[in-house]
Write a protein that holds these residues in place. Sequence first.
Motif, PDB file in Angstrom:
ATOM      1  N   LEU A  10      -7.028   8.457   4.150  1.00 22.26           N
ATOM      2  CA  LEU A  10      -5.640   8.239   3.773  1.00 22.26           C
ATOM      3  C   LEU A  10      -5.395   8.682   2.330  1.00 22.26           C
ATOM      4  CD1 LEU A  10      -5.180   4.722   5.378  1.00 22.26           C
ATOM      5  CD2 LEU A  10      -4.156   6.874   6.181  1.00 22.26           C
ATOM      6  N   LYS A  11      -4.401   9.522   2.145  1.00 20.40           N
ATOM      7  CA  LYS A  11      -4.048  10.044   0.815  1.00 20.40           C
ATOM      8  C   LYS A  11      -2.659   9.563   0.438  1.00 20.40           C
ATOM      9  CE  LYS A  11      -7.855  12.349   0.928  1.00 20.40           C
ATOM     10  NZ  LYS A  11      -9.013  11.569   0.566  1.00 20.40           N
ATOM     11  N   THR A  12      -2.440   9.412  -0.851  1.00 21.27           N
ATOM     12  CA  THR A  12      -1.150   8.977  -1.359  1.00 21.27           C
ATOM     13  C   THR A  12      -0.424  10.130  -2.050  1.00 21.27           C
ATOM     14  OG1 THR A  12      -2.014   8.313  -3.514  1.00 21.27           O
ATOM     15  CG2 THR A  12      -2.043   6.654  -1.774  1.00 21.27           C
ATOM     16  N   LEU A  13       0.878  10.005  -2.089  1.00 25.44           N
ATOM     17  CA  LEU A  13       1.726  10.866  -2.905  1.00 25.44           C
ATOM     18  C   LEU A  13       2.561   9.944  -3.782  1.00 25.44           C
ATOM     19  CD1 LEU A  13       3.019  13.370  -0.184  1.00 25.44           C
ATOM     20  CD2 LEU A  13       1.345  13.852  -1.988  1.00 25.44           C
ATOM     21  N   PRO A  14       2.923  10.393  -4.984  1.00 25.35           N
ATOM     22  CA  PRO A  14       3.754   9.535  -5.826  1.00 25.35           C
ATOM     23  C   PRO A  14       5.132   9.317  -5.191  1.00 25.35           C
ATOM     24  CG  PRO A  14       3.151  11.578  -6.970  1.00 25.35           C
ATOM     25  CD  PRO A  14       2.565  11.643  -5.613  1.00 25.35           C
ATOM     26  N   ASN A  15       5.624   8.113  -5.296  1.00 21.88           N
ATOM     27  CA  ASN A  15       6.962   7.812  -4.804  1.00 21.88           C
ATOM     28  C   ASN A  15       7.970   8.553  -5.684  1.00 21.88           C
ATOM     29  OD1 ASN A  15       9.349   6.736  -3.910  1.00 21.88           O
ATOM     30  ND2 ASN A  15       8.751   4.599  -4.186  1.00 21.88           N
ATOM     31  N   PRO A  16       8.820   9.408  -5.093  1.00 17.24           N
ATOM     32  CA  PRO A  16       9.739  10.188  -5.898  1.00 17.24           C
ATOM     33  C   PRO A  16      10.963   9.407  -6.380  1.00 17.24           C
ATOM     34  CG  PRO A  16      10.045  10.726  -3.601  1.00 17.24           C
ATOM     35  CD  PRO A  16       8.870   9.788  -3.684  1.00 17.24           C
ATOM     36  N   SER A  17      11.071   8.132  -5.998  1.00 18.35           N
ATOM     37  CA  SER A  17      12.243   7.354  -6.373  1.00 18.35           C
ATOM     38  C   SER A  17      11.842   5.927  -6.718  1.00 18.35           C
ATOM     39  CB  SER A  17      13.243   7.327  -5.210  1.00 18.35           C
ATOM     40  OG  SER A  17      14.315   6.459  -5.485  1.00 18.35           O
ATOM     41  N   GLY A  18      12.506   5.378  -7.709  1.00 23.82           N
ATOM     42  CA  GLY A  18      12.296   3.973  -8.044  1.00 23.82           C
ATOM     43  C   GLY A  18      13.220   3.057  -7.259  1.00 23.82           C
ATOM     44  N   ASP A  19      14.178   3.654  -6.548  1.00 27.80           N
ATOM     45  CA  ASP A  19      15.115   2.873  -5.741  1.00 27.80           C
ATOM     46  C   ASP A  19      14.482   2.511  -4.405  1.00 27.80           C
ATOM     47  OD1 ASP A  19      17.123   3.121  -7.690  1.00 27.80           O
ATOM     48  OD2 ASP A  19      17.781   5.041  -6.862  1.00 27.80           O
ATOM     49  N   GLY A  20      14.967   1.453  -3.810  1.00 31.97           N
ATOM     50  CA  GLY A  20      14.446   1.028  -2.520  1.00 31.97           C
ATOM     51  C   GLY A  20      14.923   1.925  -1.385  1.00 31.97           C
ATOM     52  N   TYR A  21      14.040   2.193  -0.458  1.00 30.40           N
ATOM     53  CA  TYR A  21      14.377   2.918   0.755  1.00 30.40           C
ATOM     54  C   TYR A  21      13.312   2.649   1.799  1.00 30.40           C
ATOM     55  CZ  TYR A  21      11.119   6.560  -0.954  1.00 30.40           C
ATOM     56  OH  TYR A  21      10.026   7.249  -1.419  1.00 30.40           O
ATOM     57  N   GLU A  22      13.602   3.041   3.039  1.00 31.29           N
ATOM     58  CA  GLU A  22      12.719   2.772   4.170  1.00 31.29           C
ATOM     59  C   GLU A  22      12.211   4.083   4.745  1.00 31.29           C
ATOM     60  OE1 GLU A  22      13.833  -0.232   7.256  1.00 31.29           O
ATOM     61  OE2 GLU A  22      13.906   1.541   8.553  1.00 31.29           O
ATOM     62  N   SER A  87      -4.033  -1.810   1.933  1.00 28.19           N
ATOM     63  CA  SER A  87      -4.996  -1.595   0.859  1.00 28.19           C
ATOM     64  C   SER A  87      -4.741  -0.296   0.099  1.00 28.19           C
ATOM     65  CB  SER A  87      -6.409  -1.591   1.450  1.00 28.19           C
ATOM     66  OG  SER A  87      -7.361  -1.185   0.509  1.00 28.19           O
ATOM     67  N   VAL A  88      -4.468   0.772   0.821  1.00 24.18           N
ATOM     68  CA  VAL A  88      -4.307   2.089   0.191  1.00 24.18           C
ATOM     69  C   VAL A  88      -2.936   2.247  -0.470  1.00 24.18           C
ATOM     70  CG1 VAL A  88      -4.191   4.579   0.645  1.00 24.18           C
ATOM     71  CG2 VAL A  88      -6.000   3.206   1.689  1.00 24.18           C
ATOM     72  N   TYR A  89      -1.866   1.766   0.190  1.00 23.83           N
ATOM     73  CA  TYR A  89      -0.509   2.057  -0.285  1.00 23.83           C
ATOM     74  C   TYR A  89       0.189   0.897  -0.985  1.00 23.83           C
ATOM     75  CZ  TYR A  89      -1.302   6.143   2.555  1.00 23.83           C
ATOM     76  OH  TYR A  89      -1.842   7.280   3.075  1.00 23.83           O
ATOM     77  N   ASP A  90      -0.247  -0.334  -0.769  1.00 29.90           N
ATOM     78  CA  ASP A  90       0.348  -1.520  -1.387  1.00 29.90           C
ATOM     79  C   ASP A  90       1.879  -1.464  -1.364  1.00 29.90           C
ATOM     80  OD1 ASP A  90       0.409  -3.976  -2.746  1.00 29.90           O
ATOM     81  OD2 ASP A  90       0.542  -2.965  -4.688  1.00 29.90           O
ATOM     82  N   PRO A  91       2.480  -1.350  -0.170  1.00 28.86           N
ATOM     83  CA  PRO A  91       3.930  -1.230  -0.095  1.00 28.86           C
ATOM     84  C   PRO A  91       4.647  -2.566  -0.331  1.00 28.86           C
ATOM     85  CG  PRO A  91       3.026  -1.364   2.098  1.00 28.86           C
ATOM     86  CD  PRO A  91       1.847  -1.327   1.148  1.00 28.86           C
TER      87      PRO A  91
END
Length: 135
Positions: A10-22, A87-91
């Motif tokens: 599992l790989k992560t990408l940076p979240n492109p927004s600080g606003d909430g979305y689904e 564990s990987v993404y901590d959403p």
Amino acid sequence: MKEWSNKSLLKTLPNPSGDGYEINVKNPEVTFIGVKDQPDFATVWIVFYPKDSIIELKSLKKYFQDFRNRLLSYERLINVVYDDLMSVYDPHRLRLEMDFNPRGGISSKIAIDSDWAIRGGEEKFKDWAGKDHRW
């Protein structure tokens, strides 16, 4: 200790927004070895409210493909996937639903939501109640 999965895929990408979305993800082709050494199949729906990172979808595909030769029960599979994604993404929130193909004429559907109090959540999201997740 038995290794049920390979979460290093599992790989992560940076979240492109600080606003909430689904984010909604569907994988209709999850295969694994069931408890009677027979191939089993599931469709997985993921509802994901990101914090700092998002899911890199190619890595998610490889992660699910890695189950193809692993022996798991339905209940083990959903709990392993849930634990790995948390564990990987901590959403902010993670909801998993798995629909398993009929076996012996019986179909199963299992769900886990990080918002449930039993999972340490605050039970503030009720958007799943009474809805059909199919799309």
